[in-house]
Scaffold this motif. Structure first.
Motif, PDB file in Angstrom:
ATOM      1  N   PRO A  15      -4.787  43.565   3.391  1.00  0.00           N
ATOM      2  CA  PRO A  15      -5.228  42.784   4.535  1.00  0.00           C
ATOM      3  C   PRO A  15      -5.915  43.706   5.518  1.00  0.00           C
ATOM      4  O   PRO A  15      -5.367  44.723   5.912  1.00  0.00           O
ATOM      5  CB  PRO A  15      -3.931  42.223   5.109  1.00  0.00           C
ATOM      6  CG  PRO A  15      -2.931  42.348   4.013  1.00  0.00           C
ATOM      7  CD  PRO A  15      -3.339  43.535   3.223  1.00  0.00           C
ATOM      8  N   SER A  16      -7.111  43.374   5.869  1.00  0.00           N
ATOM      9  CA  SER A  16      -7.906  44.303   6.650  1.00  0.00           C
ATOM     10  C   SER A  16      -7.687  44.123   8.140  1.00  0.00           C
ATOM     11  O   SER A  16      -7.939  45.006   8.924  1.00  0.00           O
ATOM     12  CB  SER A  16      -9.377  44.072   6.336  1.00  0.00           C
ATOM     13  OG  SER A  16      -9.687  42.733   6.667  1.00  0.00           O
ATOM     14  N   SER A  17      -7.194  42.950   8.509  1.00  0.00           N
ATOM     15  CA  SER A  17      -7.204  42.637   9.932  1.00  0.00           C
ATOM     16  C   SER A  17      -6.041  43.251  10.690  1.00  0.00           C
ATOM     17  O   SER A  17      -6.034  43.257  11.894  1.00  0.00           O
ATOM     18  CB  SER A  17      -7.188  41.128  10.105  1.00  0.00           C
ATOM     19  OG  SER A  17      -6.033  40.627   9.468  1.00  0.00           O
ATOM     20  N   SER A  18      -5.059  43.746   9.990  1.00  0.00           N
ATOM     21  CA  SER A  18      -3.901  44.217  10.734  1.00  0.00           C
ATOM     22  C   SER A  18      -3.447  45.589  10.266  1.00  0.00           C
ATOM     23  O   SER A  18      -3.224  45.797   9.081  1.00  0.00           O
ATOM     24  CB  SER A  18      -2.752  43.220  10.587  1.00  0.00           C
ATOM     25  OG  SER A  18      -1.585  43.789  11.114  1.00  0.00           O
ATOM     26  N   ALA A  21       0.228  45.625   8.860  1.00  0.00           N
ATOM     27  CA  ALA A  21       0.550  45.040   7.571  1.00  0.00           C
ATOM     28  C   ALA A  21       0.806  46.117   6.541  1.00  0.00           C
ATOM     29  O   ALA A  21       0.315  47.238   6.675  1.00  0.00           O
ATOM     30  CB  ALA A  21      -0.614  44.176   7.116  1.00  0.00           C
ATOM     31  N   PRO A  22       1.586  45.797   5.519  1.00  0.00           N
ATOM     32  CA  PRO A  22       1.757  46.762   4.441  1.00  0.00           C
ATOM     33  C   PRO A  22       0.404  47.093   3.828  1.00  0.00           C
ATOM     34  O   PRO A  22      -0.519  46.290   3.882  1.00  0.00           O
ATOM     35  CB  PRO A  22       2.673  46.040   3.460  1.00  0.00           C
ATOM     36  CG  PRO A  22       2.666  44.605   3.840  1.00  0.00           C
ATOM     37  CD  PRO A  22       2.325  44.563   5.283  1.00  0.00           C
ATOM     38  N   VAL A  25      -1.055  44.183  -0.778  1.00  0.00           N
ATOM     39  CA  VAL A  25      -0.268  43.048  -1.235  1.00  0.00           C
ATOM     40  C   VAL A  25      -0.867  42.622  -2.566  1.00  0.00           C
ATOM     41  O   VAL A  25      -2.073  42.668  -2.749  1.00  0.00           O
ATOM     42  CB  VAL A  25      -0.346  41.882  -0.227  1.00  0.00           C
ATOM     43  CG1 VAL A  25       0.428  40.682  -0.732  1.00  0.00           C
ATOM     44  CG2 VAL A  25       0.178  42.338   1.121  1.00  0.00           C
ATOM     45  N   LEU A  27      -1.668  39.783  -5.172  1.00  0.00           N
ATOM     46  CA  LEU A  27      -1.734  38.344  -5.404  1.00  0.00           C
ATOM     47  C   LEU A  27      -1.721  38.104  -6.899  1.00  0.00           C
ATOM     48  O   LEU A  27      -2.660  38.462  -7.592  1.00  0.00           O
ATOM     49  CB  LEU A  27      -3.011  37.745  -4.805  1.00  0.00           C
ATOM     50  CG  LEU A  27      -3.066  37.573  -3.290  1.00  0.00           C
ATOM     51  CD1 LEU A  27      -4.322  36.812  -2.903  1.00  0.00           C
ATOM     52  CD2 LEU A  27      -1.844  36.849  -2.774  1.00  0.00           C
TER      53      LEU A  27
ATOM     54  N   ASP B 106      -2.155  35.014  11.703  1.00  0.00           N
ATOM     55  CA  ASP B 106      -2.829  36.257  11.313  1.00  0.00           C
ATOM     56  C   ASP B 106      -2.872  36.379   9.797  1.00  0.00           C
ATOM     57  O   ASP B 106      -1.972  35.927   9.086  1.00  0.00           O
ATOM     58  CB  ASP B 106      -2.054  37.431  11.902  1.00  0.00           C
ATOM     59  CG  ASP B 106      -2.861  38.699  11.803  1.00  0.00           C
ATOM     60  OD1 ASP B 106      -3.809  38.831  12.608  1.00  0.00           O
ATOM     61  OD2 ASP B 106      -2.567  39.522  10.916  1.00  0.00           O
ATOM     62  N   GLN B 107      -3.954  36.984   9.314  1.00  0.00           N
ATOM     63  CA  GLN B 107      -4.166  37.070   7.876  1.00  0.00           C
ATOM     64  C   GLN B 107      -3.018  37.762   7.147  1.00  0.00           C
ATOM     65  O   GLN B 107      -2.584  37.308   6.100  1.00  0.00           O
ATOM     66  CB  GLN B 107      -5.463  37.832   7.635  1.00  0.00           C
ATOM     67  CG  GLN B 107      -6.127  37.468   6.336  1.00  0.00           C
ATOM     68  CD  GLN B 107      -7.523  38.042   6.295  1.00  0.00           C
ATOM     69  OE1 GLN B 107      -8.414  37.590   6.992  1.00  0.00           O
ATOM     70  NE2 GLN B 107      -7.704  39.045   5.487  1.00  0.00           N
ATOM     71  N   SER B 108      -2.484  38.836   7.740  1.00  0.00           N
ATOM     72  CA  SER B 108      -1.419  39.577   7.056  1.00  0.00           C
ATOM     73  C   SER B 108      -0.168  38.707   6.928  1.00  0.00           C
ATOM     74  O   SER B 108       0.524  38.738   5.907  1.00  0.00           O
ATOM     75  CB  SER B 108      -1.092  40.867   7.814  1.00  0.00           C
ATOM     76  OG  SER B 108      -0.666  40.542   9.117  1.00  0.00           O
ATOM     77  N   TYR B 111      -0.637  36.316   4.091  1.00  0.00           N
ATOM     78  CA  TYR B 111      -0.409  36.872   2.755  1.00  0.00           C
ATOM     79  C   TYR B 111       1.072  36.988   2.448  1.00  0.00           C
ATOM     80  O   TYR B 111       1.505  36.688   1.335  1.00  0.00           O
ATOM     81  CB  TYR B 111      -1.115  38.227   2.615  1.00  0.00           C
ATOM     82  CG  TYR B 111      -2.617  38.070   2.537  1.00  0.00           C
ATOM     83  CD1 TYR B 111      -3.178  37.196   1.610  1.00  0.00           C
ATOM     84  CD2 TYR B 111      -3.459  38.761   3.396  1.00  0.00           C
ATOM     85  CE1 TYR B 111      -4.539  37.013   1.560  1.00  0.00           C
ATOM     86  CE2 TYR B 111      -4.823  38.588   3.339  1.00  0.00           C
ATOM     87  CZ  TYR B 111      -5.363  37.718   2.423  1.00  0.00           C
ATOM     88  OH  TYR B 111      -6.701  37.530   2.365  1.00  0.00           O
TER      89      TYR B 111
END
Lengths: 632, 174
Positions: A15-18, A21-22, A25, A27, B106-108, B111
């Protein structure tokens, strides 16, 4: 923690926006598939380019099937229609899609809210004779060009289209089906042949497959055992309308009752195929003026499908298309009828005359359209190189010798793209060739000698013409050579021709014996008639047009004039006796589907000159006034 | 209040179960809500998760779990009605509004939610997030997708393939 599970069939997602975030991820394919199933075909086609693993997933037969099922069941997307229309001057056929707003909000659709998109064009489907099957079969739609006996299979959602291998059969009808066991689409062609006055019905099947190595030598395979004798009459009944009225084979049946006083449209449903049990599902009242005009008058009317999802199909609106290129939605609950689409909103449709029903329903699907081996071969580098060489040879040697070299060459030479390229290559930027008409050798009545050769080699006395012959201007590659006795249609570069006897010619002969008609008073008139060669753009065929005066009196200005028309490759003959103005003896000029003659100011009521036009496709006369300087 | 002993089984104090996230946070929820998860349903039917035991969920962190449970609690009554044949239009509209609001995140988080919904097999939530992701990526170009999902930059070979695809399916990029 999940990155540990990263295997080849999983996609790592960061995830690029945060920043919190780990880092990655995963999928799994199941989740990706669930997301992809919700996407429209357009997005999926684009996403095949994201990466190879997505491409593999999104191209798999399994995914395509799931996607089609999902799209059919969800039906969140409004139904779409496909519409077939000739382009300007009938030089290709365009296929458009138009989305309809669902019936609940169809008030907006009525006001032309439906948007049309050009899906693709069929460059070699010329004229106005492409039909479409009203419903797709498992995602694929069959198109039929009656002029060229060509069948195309397309997926309107992916815009993929292929032309099926050629099978030239004058009397034939085709359909497309899906073999659920083999999971393959198959086209079935019924054709009728006459051999020593007995009638044969054959049935051949072409299978659309990815790699047709095994089918290469015989793309259309006859069905085992042939057509059973019991079905022959039925097959004949299917082929006849398809070939003669150029209507879509096997599908459309007219809904209207034969009773001319009836003012209702009935829709019957075959409940049980084996017992032929029918039920009257709907009865649409057409007593109102609008319904009567729109549903009872057109030549053909057909049901193309129903709006809404499959669960409530009994009560969802029914789409009805007519040969006047309109689509109506009939709501069985409110018994109301409204226009949901009219093709007159589509660009280029100004020239569409009412013909057959040109609409089809379609669903979003990813069903692949496998190209025929023939089509793939034609676009191979070898074929392209061969083509470049053959284009530089004279027409005569291409047709007479090169065609016999190999199957591949013959196929290449008889392909539509080659004929087009050849014409362009030979005529682009070159001055027209001048040829002399001479007596032919062997079975040919006439021959053509290039002026240049004739001047250099000196005249061969034996071939000189010793009667009056009029040669027309070229029209779509052919010239008409007219004598007092017959008309001859020639391709001067090949020297091939055929002859015709026209009606006016016969009348001229009979009137001559009675001695009432004056001799020709014009250098370009022969046999007391005015003959011209034209081309019917909508039917894509040459037409001989012949004006003949049964009566012509310059003193009383009275005349009796008839125009005879004859298709060069059909038996069709027509005559028109109500011409707007008398014409003079100068043969007509031909331009884009229309013939133009000069009027004869010595006859009739008007003494000013004008141009008389005749649109061959529309069979309509017109008068164009001349500039004042030459009109009198 | 005293729970009346009765046979219709649809009333009385709701049975509670405890769920333990990967970071050892304990969540106490109604069994009906937790049972939206196909994975948990069987354990709960067997009588698990009650009392002090709790059901450990090593794949779901506390932030995600609280989000998941927010969804389950909201949707449990409708689910109990069996797809809500007697639910009013107002109820349905309210759920729809909640769903729209719920995935506006939020996107994260989204997911993590996808993975949790998948692991816990919560059908409604799975399709809700799938729909959200589908809507998010629907109009994007292949390059935008790669960037959004943090793929490495394409190799020259891959780039050539992407360009060729774009040439062939130009209309799909409009």
């Amino acid at each position: 923690m999940m990155t540990a599970e990263n295997t080849s069939n999983k996609v790592v997602v960061t995830p690029s926006s945060s920043a919190l975030a780990p880092s990655a991820v995963v999928l799994p394919d199941e989740i990706l598939t669930a997301v992809f199933l919700l996407l429209p075909v357009k997005s999926i086609l684009r996403f095949r380019a994201v990466c190879r693993s997505w491409a593999a997933l999104l191209s798999s037969a399994e995914f395509c099937n799931l996607h089609m099922t999902a799209q059919t069941e969800e039906s969140t997307t409004p139904p779409k229609l496909l519409f077939v229309s000739p382009t300007a001057n009938f030089d290709a056929t365009a296929v458009y899609s138009c989305s309809l707003s669902s019936s609940s909000s169809s008030s907006s659709a009525r006001h032309g809210d439906a948007t049309d998109h050009l899906l693709f064009t069929l460059p070699y489907a010329r004229g106005n004779s492409v039909n479409v099957a009203p419903a797709p079969c498992h995602g694929l739609t069959l198109l039929h060009d009656a002029t060229r006996w060509a069948h195309y299979v397309c997926n309107p959602a992916t815009r993929a289209v292929t032309r099926l291998p050629r099978r030239d059969a004058l009397y034939s009808a085709a359909g497309i089906g899906f073999d659920a066991a083999a999971r393959k689409h198959k086209a079935v062609l019924l054709s009728q042949h006459t051999w020593y006055e007995s009638l044969f019905i054959t049935c051949e099947v072409y299978t659309l497959v990815d790699d047709d190595g095994g089918y290469h030598h015989q793309p259309w395979r006859p069905v085992a055992g042939g057509v059973p004798a019991a079905f022959r009459n039925l097959a004949h009944a299917a082929i006849f309308p398809a070939s003669c009225t150029r209507s879509p084979p096997l599908f459309a049946d007219d809904l209207r009752r034969c009773d001319p006083d009836s003012s209702a449209l009935e829709i019957w449903k075959l409940i049980d195929y084996s017992s032929s049990e029918w039920s009257l599902n709907y009865r649409i009242d057409c007593s109102g003026p609008v319904a009567a005009r729109d549903l009872l008058r057109p030549k053909a009317v057909t049901v193309i499908g129903s709006v809404g999802n499959s669960k409530s199909s009994e009560r969802s609106p029914i789409l009805i298309a007519t040969s006047k290129h309109k689509v109506f939605a009939y709501d069985p609950i409110y018994e109301s009828l409204e226009v949901v689409h009219t093709a007159m909103e589509i660009q280029g449709s100004h020239q569409i005359q009412p013909s057959n029903v040109r609409f089809s329903f379609f669903i979003e699907s990813l069903v692949p359209v496998y190209k025929a081996k023939e089509e793939i071969d034609l676009s191979s580098p070898l074929a392209e190189a061969t083509k470049e060489i053959l284009l530089r040879l004279p027409a005569k040697s291409v047709v007479q010798n090169c065609r016999r070299v190999s199957k591949q060459w013959r196929r290449l030479i008889s392909s539509d793209s080659f004929a087009d390229a050849f014409f362009l290559h030979k005529n682009l930027g070159r001055r027209p060739k001048i040829m002399l008409v001479v007596w032919g050798s062997g079975p040919r009545e006439f021959g053509f000698t290039p002026l240049h050769d004739w001047l250099q080699e000196g005249p061969d006395q034996g071939s000189w013409l010793d009667t009056k012959v009029v040669c027309s201007k070229p029209c779509h590659g052919l010239n008409l050579v007219s004598t007092e006795k017959r008309d001859y249609l020639y391709n001067p570069s090949l020297g091939l021709g055929r002859s015709y006897t026209m009606q006016g010619m016969i009348r001229h002969r009979t009137s001559k014996s009675s001695g009432s008609v004056q001799p020709d008073d014009h250098p370009f008139a022969v046999g007391g008639r005015n003959v011209g060669l034209g081309f019917n753009l909508s039917k894509q065929g040459h037409v001989i047009a012949e004006f003949f005066y049964d009566e012509k009196n310059y003193r009383s200005r009275e005349y009796k004039l008839t125009l005879f028309l004859r298709g060069c490759y059909s038996q069709q003959q027509e005559c028109f006796s109500s011409t707007p103005l008398p014409v003079n003896d100068m043969p007509p000029a031909y331009l884009e589907g229309t013939l133009y003659w000069m009027s004869d100011p010595r006859l009739g009521q008007s003494d000013s000159r004008a141009i008389v036009s005749f649109n061959i496709g529309a069979k309509a006369f017109g008068v164009i006034p001349c500039p004042s300087s030459i009109s009198t | 209040m005293a729970a009346p002993e009765s046979g219709d089984g649809n009333n009385g104090a709701a049975r509670m179960v405890t769920l333990i996230s990967s970071d050892n946070t304990r969540f106490e929820v109604e069994a009906a809500a937790a049972s939206l998860s196909q994975t948990l349903q069987l354990t709960i039917l067997d009588g698990g998760g009650g009392g002090g035991d709790g059901i450990p969920l090593p794949n779901v962190d506390s932030a995600t779990l609280s989000k998941v449970l927010e969804y389950c609690i909201k949707h449990a009554p409708a689910a109990a009605n069996g797809g809500a044949p007697n639910a009013t239009a107002v109820d349905r509209a309210e759920l729809e509004r909640f769903d729209n609001e719920f995935v506006n995140i939020d996107q994260s988080v989204l997911y993590s939610l996808i993975m949790a919904a998948h692991n816990l097999e919560i059908e409604g939530l799975q399709s809700l997030v799938a729909k959200k992701v589908a809507d998010m990526i629907k109009g994007k170009s292949p390059m935008e997708i790669r960037r959004t999902l943090g793929f490495p930059d394409p190799t020259p070979e891959e780039q050539a393939e992407m360009n060729a695809h774009m040439l062939e399916y130009g209309w799909a990029y409009e």
